[in-house]
Write a protein that holds these residues in place. Structure first.
Motif, PDB file in Angstrom:
ATOM      1  N   ALA A   1       0.542  -1.214   0.296  1.00 25.44           N
ATOM      2  CA  ALA A   1      -0.212  -0.263  -0.297  1.00 25.44           C
ATOM      3  C   ALA A   1       0.655   1.473   0.177  1.00 25.44           C
ATOM      4  O   ALA A   1       0.605   2.031  -0.558  1.00 25.44           O
ATOM      5  CB  ALA A   1      -1.129   0.260   1.129  1.00 25.44           C
ATOM      6  N   LYS A   2       2.283   1.292   0.291  1.00 28.04           N
ATOM      7  CA  LYS A   2       3.225   2.658   0.856  1.00 28.04           C
ATOM      8  C   LYS A   2       3.224   2.859  -0.968  1.00 28.04           C
ATOM      9  O   LYS A   2       3.867   4.271  -0.860  1.00 28.04           O
ATOM     10  CB  LYS A   2       4.815   2.066   1.103  1.00 28.04           C
ATOM     11  CG  LYS A   2       3.979   1.221   2.418  1.00 28.04           C
ATOM     12  CD  LYS A   2       4.963   1.196   3.713  1.00 28.04           C
ATOM     13  CE  LYS A   2       4.642   1.249   4.866  1.00 28.04           C
ATOM     14  NZ  LYS A   2       3.881  -0.565   5.122  1.00 28.04           N
ATOM     15  N   TYR A   3       3.776   2.873  -1.901  1.00 32.38           N
ATOM     16  CA  TYR A   3       3.165   3.106  -3.135  1.00 32.38           C
ATOM     17  C   TYR A   3       2.669   3.882  -3.492  1.00 32.38           C
ATOM     18  O   TYR A   3       2.416   4.940  -4.347  1.00 32.38           O
ATOM     19  CB  TYR A   3       3.668   2.160  -4.279  1.00 32.38           C
ATOM     20  CG  TYR A   3       5.373   1.319  -4.126  1.00 32.38           C
ATOM     21  CD1 TYR A   3       5.991   2.207  -3.367  1.00 32.38           C
ATOM     22  CD2 TYR A   3       5.042   0.166  -3.663  1.00 32.38           C
ATOM     23  CE1 TYR A   3       7.393   1.635  -3.602  1.00 32.38           C
ATOM     24  CE2 TYR A   3       6.528  -0.843  -3.397  1.00 32.38           C
ATOM     25  CZ  TYR A   3       8.088   0.477  -3.627  1.00 32.38           C
ATOM     26  OH  TYR A   3       8.879  -0.869  -3.474  1.00 32.38           O
ATOM     27  N   HIS A   4       0.800   3.342  -2.774  1.00 39.58           N
ATOM     28  CA  HIS A   4      -0.058   4.312  -3.377  1.00 39.58           C
ATOM     29  C   HIS A   4      -0.186   6.114  -3.297  1.00 39.58           C
ATOM     30  O   HIS A   4       0.250   6.254  -1.564  1.00 39.58           O
ATOM     31  CB  HIS A   4      -1.738   3.557  -2.859  1.00 39.58           C
ATOM     32  CG  HIS A   4      -2.539   4.346  -2.801  1.00 39.58           C
ATOM     33  ND1 HIS A   4      -3.540   5.145  -3.191  1.00 39.58           N
ATOM     34  CD2 HIS A   4      -3.648   3.361  -3.914  1.00 39.58           C
ATOM     35  CE1 HIS A   4      -4.595   4.956  -3.857  1.00 39.58           C
ATOM     36  NE2 HIS A   4      -4.590   3.745  -4.253  1.00 39.58           N
ATOM     37  N   PRO A   5      -0.539   6.918  -4.063  1.00 38.92           N
ATOM     38  CA  PRO A   5       0.087   7.963  -4.404  1.00 38.92           C
ATOM     39  C   PRO A   5      -1.424   8.665  -2.996  1.00 38.92           C
ATOM     40  O   PRO A   5      -0.550  10.153  -2.149  1.00 38.92           O
ATOM     41  CB  PRO A   5      -0.904   8.849  -5.543  1.00 38.92           C
ATOM     42  CG  PRO A   5      -1.453   7.618  -5.940  1.00 38.92           C
ATOM     43  CD  PRO A   5      -1.741   6.456  -5.827  1.00 38.92           C
ATOM     44  N   LYS A   6      -2.400   8.556  -2.424  1.00 39.89           N
ATOM     45  CA  LYS A   6      -3.040   8.500  -1.208  1.00 39.89           C
ATOM     46  C   LYS A   6      -2.537   8.299  -0.124  1.00 39.89           C
ATOM     47  O   LYS A   6      -3.023   9.040   1.166  1.00 39.89           O
ATOM     48  CB  LYS A   6      -4.468   8.082  -1.502  1.00 39.89           C
ATOM     49  CG  LYS A   6      -5.311   8.614  -2.691  1.00 39.89           C
ATOM     50  CD  LYS A   6      -6.938   8.574  -2.238  1.00 39.89           C
ATOM     51  CE  LYS A   6      -7.328   9.527  -2.909  1.00 39.89           C
ATOM     52  NZ  LYS A   6      -9.177  10.010  -3.647  1.00 39.89           N
TER      53      LYS A   6
END
Length: 207
Positions: A141-146
């Protein structure tokens, strides 16, 4: 997942083919695919909204209302013909899970197999359902922009990810095999060759 372009092409091709198709089942399938790979899922949502008593079955009037709510241009005669195809036991009702499974574009066994491999990889607990817990450590999830800009927590990213596969009306944060297969049947319809579909799945899920 590189499917946006395929989605557009599939929608355009489905719209082009529509005027020439007389088979009501094929026609309804194209109506859904003309809305992209989530089209069949969307029709399922329209039916679930109408199914107030959660019986997961529809009588003809509910069926017709669902089609119209989803703005499928189909006349009453065609709808009756469709309903008869699905009402195999002449009970006057149809099971809409069965209906959606029949409506799904056919997938080759090779494609079904790779979809099931992805599902099994994600379903870490092996209970036949993918949940937020299953995704921990599987999906970063850490690459997700939000997540990066602080709008969402890790759990919110996971939920949004699951929601894309989940039945829209029934967003319970759990994805069943059926829902996963429905989603990929839509994606699959936009991809011509098994080889390309399999490569895409392997890359997406590191299989």
């Amino acid at each position: 997942m590189g499917t946006a372009r395929h989605d557009r092409e599939m929608a355009i091709n489905a719209k082009k083919s529509l005027p020439t198709i007389t088979n009501p089942l094929e026609k309804l399938r194209l109506h859904c695919l003309a809305r992209g790979s989530a089209g069949i899922k969307g029709l399922g949502r329209a039916f679930r909204i109408i199914d107030h008593n959660n019986s997961r079955t529809l009588d003809f009037n509910e069926f017709l209302r669902g089609l119209h709510n989803y703005a499928v241009m189909i006349n009453k005669e065609e709808a009756q013909e469709l309903f008869r195809i699905f009402d195999k036991d002449d009970s006057g009702t149809i099971d809409f899970d069965e209906f959606l499974a029949t409506l799904r574009p056919p997938m080759s066994n090779a494609r079904k197999e790779i979809v099931m491999q992805a599902f099994q990889k994600l379903d870490k607990t092996g209970d036949g359902v993918i949940t937020v817990e299953d995704l921990r450590g599987m999906y970063n999830a850490k690459y997700h922009p939000k997540y990066q800009n602080g709008d969402w927590t890790e759990d919110q990213v996971f939920r949004a990810f699951l929601d894309s596969f989940d039945s829209p009306y029934d967003k319970d944060g759990k994805v069943t095999k059926e829902e996963f297969m429905n989603y990929y049947a839509g994606v699959s319809a936009s991809i011509d060759t098994d080889v390309y579909f399999i490569v895409m799945m392997k890359n997406a899920w590191k299989l």
